[in-house]
Scaffold this active site. Structure first.
Site, PDB file in Angstrom:
ATOM      1  N   CYS A 120       0.814  -1.225   0.000  1.00 44.37           N
ATOM      2  CA  CYS A 120       0.000   0.000   0.000  1.00 44.37           C
ATOM      3  C   CYS A 120       0.842   1.268   0.000  1.00 44.37           C
ATOM      4  O   CYS A 120       0.530   2.236  -0.699  1.00 44.37           O
ATOM      5  CB  CYS A 120      -0.946   0.013   1.188  1.00 44.37           C
ATOM      6  SG  CYS A 120      -0.115   0.097   2.805  1.00 44.37           S
ATOM      7  N   HIS A 124      -1.274   1.299   7.206  1.00 43.63           N
ATOM      8  CA  HIS A 124      -1.920   1.384   5.891  1.00 43.63           C
ATOM      9  C   HIS A 124      -1.854   2.821   5.385  1.00 43.63           C
ATOM     10  O   HIS A 124      -2.164   3.763   6.119  1.00 43.63           O
ATOM     11  CB  HIS A 124      -3.376   0.930   5.940  1.00 43.63           C
ATOM     12  CG  HIS A 124      -4.024   0.928   4.587  1.00 43.63           C
ATOM     13  ND1 HIS A 124      -3.646   0.045   3.604  1.00 43.63           N
ATOM     14  CD2 HIS A 124      -4.985   1.730   4.032  1.00 43.63           C
ATOM     15  CE1 HIS A 124      -4.349   0.288   2.510  1.00 43.63           C
ATOM     16  NE2 HIS A 124      -5.161   1.307   2.750  1.00 43.63           N
ATOM     17  N   ASP A 178      -7.862   4.935  -2.928  1.00 39.90           N
ATOM     18  CA  ASP A 178      -6.990   3.854  -2.457  1.00 39.90           C
ATOM     19  C   ASP A 178      -6.767   2.838  -3.572  1.00 39.90           C
ATOM     20  O   ASP A 178      -7.716   2.225  -4.057  1.00 39.90           O
ATOM     21  CB  ASP A 178      -7.620   3.173  -1.235  1.00 39.90           C
ATOM     22  CG  ASP A 178      -6.635   2.288  -0.482  1.00 39.90           C
ATOM     23  OD1 ASP A 178      -5.610   1.909  -1.067  1.00 39.90           O
ATOM     24  OD2 ASP A 178      -6.902   1.982   0.697  1.00 39.90           O
TER      25      ASP A 178
END
Length: 255
Positions: free
Chosen positions: A67, A107, A122
């Site tokens: 991520c 994250h 995202d």
């Protein structure tokens, strides 16, 4: 340089103007071309998180990432297209354990401000990607892989929750992660601490075995050292793999 290479990587025309209304197409192209994978962590070949190292890894060597890499390269692309974007940190929710993940705020996602509204973006959440900007007003957005919303809710880890209901998989809403809209990453170097946690934490899901996954227009594909799982139009096919077959299958399905 990043502009041209990012467009080439995801199959976006070099001359196409990037507007807010084009972001859905860009998110879909990104999710279906750049895999979520941990191979550098497993092979101990990680480098410091810098803009140039991200370009080298994802856009020149055509690798994927986790991520903090995938959303960072998208952040730079959006920034260069004059979007008002910031990187934020979140805490993943473990729906099986019904508890917050043990690694804390590891994250990374993006907040985008546009026309007086704020959206969550995202492209680094594995197979759980919202393929449109998600307004932080609680409004539900739909894409071909499911429904997504961001609701305001105070938790120990932030003031908002991303919730999702994946197509063919979830009957009810589940929580993806919490984030704090006021906790903005000030410099890309902060992500090195996240990478260090991913590499070293005993409960990290990314430092034990190889993983690669990406969305496809009719489902998703996930490869581990033990299995190849393909979701296609709601049907799951899972194949057990012989030892040492990961590399060959990764090249076939992800490169």
């Amino acid at each position: 340089m990043l502009q041209k290479q990012f467009r080439q990587r995801i199959g976006l025309s070099e001359n196409e103007e990037v507007t807010f209304n084009k972001l859905e197409d860009i998110l879909i192209k990104t999710a279906t071309t750049i895999p979520f994978e941990n191979l550098c962590v497993i092979h101990a070949t990680t480098k410091n998180i810098t803009k140039q190292n991200l370009v080298d890894k994802i856009l020149i060597q055509n690798e994927g990432g986790l991520c903090y890499e995938l959303n960072s390269i998208l952040y730079y692309f959006l920034l260069e297209n004059e979007f008002d974007v910031s990187l934020i940190r979140g805490v993943i929710y473990d729906n099986n354990a019904q508890d917050w993940g043990p690694m804390g705020k590891t994250h990374i996602a993006i907040l985008l401000k546009y026309d007086g509204a704020i959206y969550l973006v995202d492209t680094g959440f594995g197979g759980n990607l919202p393929l449109k900007p998600v307004p932080i007003t609680g409004e539900t957005i739909q894409s071909f892989n499911g429904e997504f919303r961001v609701i305001k809710q105070d938790t120990p880890h932030g003031n908002f929750l991303l919730q999702l209901k994946l197509k063919y998989k979830d009957a009810d809403w589940k929580t993806g992660y919490a984030f704090d809209s006021n906790y903005i990453v000030q410099h890309i170097s902060e992500l090195n601490k996240i990478q260090e946690t991913i590499i070293e934490h005993p409960q990290s899901p990314f430092n034990k075995r190889s993983l690669a996954t990406k969305l496809q227009y009719d489902g998703s594909i996930t490869l581990t050292e033990n299995s190849l799982t393909i979701w296609k139009n709601g049907d799951e096919t899972k194949e057990s793999l012989p030892p040492h077959s990961f590399k060959q299958l990764y090249i076939k399905h992800f490169q």
